[in-house]
Design a protein around this motif. Sequence first.
Motif, PDB file in Angstrom:
ATOM      1  N   ALA A 298     -30.092  25.438   5.766  1.00 15.58           N
ATOM      2  CA  ALA A 298     -29.564  24.390   5.194  1.00 15.58           C
ATOM      3  C   ALA A 298     -29.626  24.308   3.581  1.00 15.58           C
ATOM      4  O   ALA A 298     -28.960  23.677   2.951  1.00 15.58           O
ATOM      5  N   PHE A 299     -30.655  25.119   3.275  1.00 14.57           N
ATOM      6  CA  PHE A 299     -30.897  24.774   1.604  1.00 14.57           C
ATOM      7  C   PHE A 299     -29.555  25.676   1.010  1.00 14.57           C
ATOM      8  O   PHE A 299     -29.509  25.279  -0.299  1.00 14.57           O
ATOM      9  N   LEU A 300     -28.965  26.553   1.749  1.00 19.53           N
ATOM     10  CA  LEU A 300     -27.721  27.163   1.155  1.00 19.53           C
ATOM     11  C   LEU A 300     -26.739  26.217   0.480  1.00 19.53           C
ATOM     12  O   LEU A 300     -25.856  26.454  -0.356  1.00 19.53           O
ATOM     13  N   ASN A 301     -26.492  25.028   1.298  1.00 16.14           N
ATOM     14  CA  ASN A 301     -25.627  24.072   0.815  1.00 16.14           C
ATOM     15  C   ASN A 301     -25.665  23.630  -0.517  1.00 16.14           C
ATOM     16  O   ASN A 301     -24.918  23.402  -1.104  1.00 16.14           O
ATOM     17  N   ASP A 302     -26.933  23.565  -0.887  1.00 17.63           N
ATOM     18  CA  ASP A 302     -27.412  22.957  -2.239  1.00 17.63           C
ATOM     19  C   ASP A 302     -26.732  23.828  -3.455  1.00 17.63           C
ATOM     20  O   ASP A 302     -26.294  23.439  -4.270  1.00 17.63           O
ATOM     21  N   SER A 303     -26.988  25.195  -2.985  1.00 18.61           N
ATOM     22  CA  SER A 303     -26.507  26.048  -4.170  1.00 18.61           C
ATOM     23  C   SER A 303     -24.923  26.249  -4.386  1.00 18.61           C
ATOM     24  O   SER A 303     -24.292  26.315  -5.408  1.00 18.61           O
ATOM     25  N   GLU A 304     -24.388  26.259  -3.175  1.00 20.56           N
ATOM     26  CA  GLU A 304     -23.107  26.444  -3.042  1.00 20.56           C
ATOM     27  C   GLU A 304     -22.162  24.948  -3.612  1.00 20.56           C
ATOM     28  O   GLU A 304     -21.455  24.991  -4.524  1.00 20.56           O
ATOM     29  N   LEU A 305     -22.825  24.026  -3.260  1.00 21.50           N
ATOM     30  CA  LEU A 305     -22.385  22.464  -3.788  1.00 21.50           C
ATOM     31  C   LEU A 305     -22.520  22.652  -5.385  1.00 21.50           C
ATOM     32  O   LEU A 305     -21.717  22.103  -6.129  1.00 21.50           O
ATOM     33  N   ALA A 306     -23.628  22.844  -5.771  1.00 22.42           N
ATOM     34  CA  ALA A 306     -24.007  22.753  -7.292  1.00 22.42           C
ATOM     35  C   ALA A 306     -23.028  23.818  -7.963  1.00 22.42           C
ATOM     36  O   ALA A 306     -22.399  23.496  -9.159  1.00 22.42           O
ATOM     37  N   ALA A 307     -22.662  25.103  -7.385  1.00 24.07           N
ATOM     38  CA  ALA A 307     -21.772  25.864  -8.134  1.00 24.07           C
ATOM     39  C   ALA A 307     -20.540  25.111  -8.129  1.00 24.07           C
ATOM     40  O   ALA A 307     -19.586  25.370  -9.182  1.00 24.07           O
ATOM     41  N   ALA A 308     -20.051  24.636  -7.113  1.00 23.52           N
ATOM     42  CA  ALA A 308     -18.783  24.241  -7.057  1.00 23.52           C
ATOM     43  C   ALA A 308     -18.594  22.863  -7.913  1.00 23.52           C
ATOM     44  O   ALA A 308     -17.504  22.913  -8.733  1.00 23.52           O
ATOM     45  N   LYS A 309     -19.460  22.136  -8.042  1.00 25.21           N
ATOM     46  CA  LYS A 309     -19.617  21.171  -8.894  1.00 25.21           C
ATOM     47  C   LYS A 309     -19.628  21.810 -10.574  1.00 25.21           C
ATOM     48  O   LYS A 309     -18.953  21.067 -11.346  1.00 25.21           O
TER      49      LYS A 309
ATOM     50  N   PRO B 297     -26.836  41.598  -1.277  1.00 28.70           N
ATOM     51  CA  PRO B 297     -25.708  41.640  -2.195  1.00 28.70           C
ATOM     52  C   PRO B 297     -25.644  40.664  -3.008  1.00 28.70           C
ATOM     53  O   PRO B 297     -26.219  39.687  -2.984  1.00 28.70           O
ATOM     54  N   GLY B 298     -24.875  40.962  -4.204  1.00 28.33           N
ATOM     55  CA  GLY B 298     -24.613  39.989  -5.110  1.00 28.33           C
ATOM     56  C   GLY B 298     -25.560  40.320  -6.539  1.00 28.33           C
ATOM     57  O   GLY B 298     -25.878  41.593  -6.734  1.00 28.33           O
ATOM     58  N   VAL B 299     -25.455  39.457  -7.525  1.00 26.46           N
ATOM     59  CA  VAL B 299     -26.114  39.955  -8.799  1.00 26.46           C
ATOM     60  C   VAL B 299     -27.200  38.681  -9.022  1.00 26.46           C
ATOM     61  O   VAL B 299     -26.963  37.859  -8.713  1.00 26.46           O
ATOM     62  N   PHE B 300     -28.204  39.298  -9.679  1.00 24.75           N
ATOM     63  CA  PHE B 300     -29.187  38.153 -10.168  1.00 24.75           C
ATOM     64  C   PHE B 300     -28.569  37.461 -11.244  1.00 24.75           C
ATOM     65  O   PHE B 300     -28.101  37.744 -11.994  1.00 24.75           O
ATOM     66  N   PRO B 301     -28.649  36.157 -10.901  1.00 24.97           N
ATOM     67  CA  PRO B 301     -27.879  35.197 -12.027  1.00 24.97           C
ATOM     68  C   PRO B 301     -28.604  35.259 -13.244  1.00 24.97           C
ATOM     69  O   PRO B 301     -29.796  35.222 -13.363  1.00 24.97           O
ATOM     70  N   SER B 302     -27.600  35.226 -14.116  1.00 24.56           N
ATOM     71  CA  SER B 302     -28.186  35.063 -15.475  1.00 24.56           C
ATOM     72  C   SER B 302     -28.708  33.834 -15.953  1.00 24.56           C
ATOM     73  O   SER B 302     -28.697  32.907 -15.388  1.00 24.56           O
ATOM     74  N   ALA B 303     -29.630  34.114 -17.082  1.00 24.47           N
ATOM     75  CA  ALA B 303     -30.474  32.847 -17.498  1.00 24.47           C
ATOM     76  C   ALA B 303     -29.641  31.832 -17.690  1.00 24.47           C
ATOM     77  O   ALA B 303     -29.661  30.546 -17.540  1.00 24.47           O
ATOM     78  N   ASP B 304     -28.480  32.012 -18.381  1.00 30.32           N
ATOM     79  CA  ASP B 304     -27.399  30.971 -18.821  1.00 30.32           C
ATOM     80  C   ASP B 304     -26.897  30.223 -17.658  1.00 30.32           C
ATOM     81  O   ASP B 304     -26.746  29.245 -17.580  1.00 30.32           O
ATOM     82  N   PHE B 305     -26.356  31.109 -16.697  1.00 26.40           N
ATOM     83  CA  PHE B 305     -25.835  30.443 -15.437  1.00 26.40           C
ATOM     84  C   PHE B 305     -26.733  29.660 -14.897  1.00 26.40           C
ATOM     85  O   PHE B 305     -26.620  28.535 -14.012  1.00 26.40           O
ATOM     86  N   GLN B 306     -27.909  30.173 -14.413  1.00 20.81           N
ATOM     87  CA  GLN B 306     -29.172  29.309 -13.938  1.00 20.81           C
ATOM     88  C   GLN B 306     -29.394  27.974 -14.566  1.00 20.81           C
ATOM     89  O   GLN B 306     -29.441  26.881 -13.946  1.00 20.81           O
ATOM     90  N   ALA B 307     -29.328  27.924 -15.923  1.00 25.35           N
ATOM     91  CA  ALA B 307     -29.630  26.914 -16.701  1.00 25.35           C
ATOM     92  C   ALA B 307     -28.428  26.092 -16.447  1.00 25.35           C
ATOM     93  O   ALA B 307     -28.533  24.524 -16.205  1.00 25.35           O
ATOM     94  N   ARG B 308     -27.118  26.511 -16.534  1.00 24.06           N
ATOM     95  CA  ARG B 308     -25.838  25.507 -16.106  1.00 24.06           C
ATOM     96  C   ARG B 308     -26.255  24.919 -14.624  1.00 24.06           C
ATOM     97  O   ARG B 308     -25.589  23.774 -14.607  1.00 24.06           O
ATOM     98  N   LEU B 309     -26.492  25.672 -13.797  1.00 18.89           N
ATOM     99  CA  LEU B 309     -26.517  25.063 -12.565  1.00 18.89           C
ATOM    100  C   LEU B 309     -27.620  24.144 -12.442  1.00 18.89           C
ATOM    101  O   LEU B 309     -27.402  22.898 -11.586  1.00 18.89           O
TER     102      LEU B 309
END
Length: 413
Positions: A45-56, A273-285
């Motif tokens: 269920a925790f995956l919902n939070d990251s996907e929702l935050a990214a879409a927002k 799979p994927g890439v480690f999120p950049s510090a900037d992207f993490q901060a925006r999320l």
Amino acid sequence: MGTAAVLALAGCAAATGNARLDSVEASGDGTLRVGLILDNAGKQAFLNDSELAAAKLAVQEINAAGGVKGKPVELLPQSSADDSEAQAKKLLAAKADVVIGPTDSSHAPAAIDVLSRARVPLISPANSAAGLSTYKSGGYYFRTAAADVAQASVLVKLAKDGGAKSLAVLYQDGAYGQEVSAAVAGAARNAGLANLSTTEFKPGDARQAADAARKAAPDAVVLIARDGAQGAIAELDNAGLSGSRIILSDGAFGQYGSGLGSKALDGARAVVPGVFPSADFQARLIAVDPALKDLFFAAETFDAVNLAVLAASRADDDAGQSIAANLIAVSGGQIAGAGTGPGGEQTGKPCTSFKDCQAVLKSGSGINYDGESGPIGFDSNGDITAANFMVFTYGPDNKAHVTGREAAGRAAG
């Protein structure tokens, strides 16, 4: 995410043809509405939070840059449930033009069937089952995640980079294990590595498979598993195959710690799979959701939303048919007549944000969106044509940390 279940590939009265390659006329109502299918439940269920935050985040940044045709993009109200068919129907009732999701590959067919009949594209940020590449969607299905089989060349490369000249493969029964193990066998041949044994096992019953690997005496062992991974690793350890000789598929990756014998995975490597999120992207999320703790599929979700909106911008239309017909072009895909040159090369200008890409589109040039998850380049199946993987290395405590990244040339195998 993949599924051990075999996907029914027939579809249910899905749209025919290939909307990814169609020429269409504008038919939208002037407002672009993006829907989300949040299908994670229980431990996931925790995956919902990251996907929702990214879409927002994506919608916020898109609207700050002017939206589509001067109007803000709407992110439809979200609810989470593992019934993707019901969610798809609710989103259609809310006039969704494009839908992002679901996470679980086994939930995708039901959503595809509902949405493709309504000519609404579905872009999953996480589906990885290989069978979805040929699912009858009428061209309305895309994914920003790599198919499971894409990791095969990376698994073999890790073995070869470690000095291995031969390998053995253990795979868990089911579609995931069968598909990835077959891809590993092909990648090993191409890399000049001897595949000494390939053995199937059931969760909780990996002793014979581990013994077969021991008898083969390989330089490296590739373990392809999901819920049966920990038991298989324990059996490999008992068979004297431990530590740096082991390479784990994405499904077998985990922070095992004291759940395994001391140093069972010391030096072992795994791919995710994927890439480690950049510090900037993490901060925006985090600015969107300060309580966010995990970022799984956030980059892929963010890119899915951006690609959908850029496709609508390129078409100057918010209708689903127009979005589906322009996604390959804005992604940097290599399909003749969809933003590519005579030799199949991408002629669009690379850009890495909606704002920058929108500026290029307004100048009359083509674009090649490379987002937070890296290059995408949809093909005629809606699959990405370049896949990134993080490489994790385990320490003596059987816990892993990121030590590198690798790219696979083709995501769908």
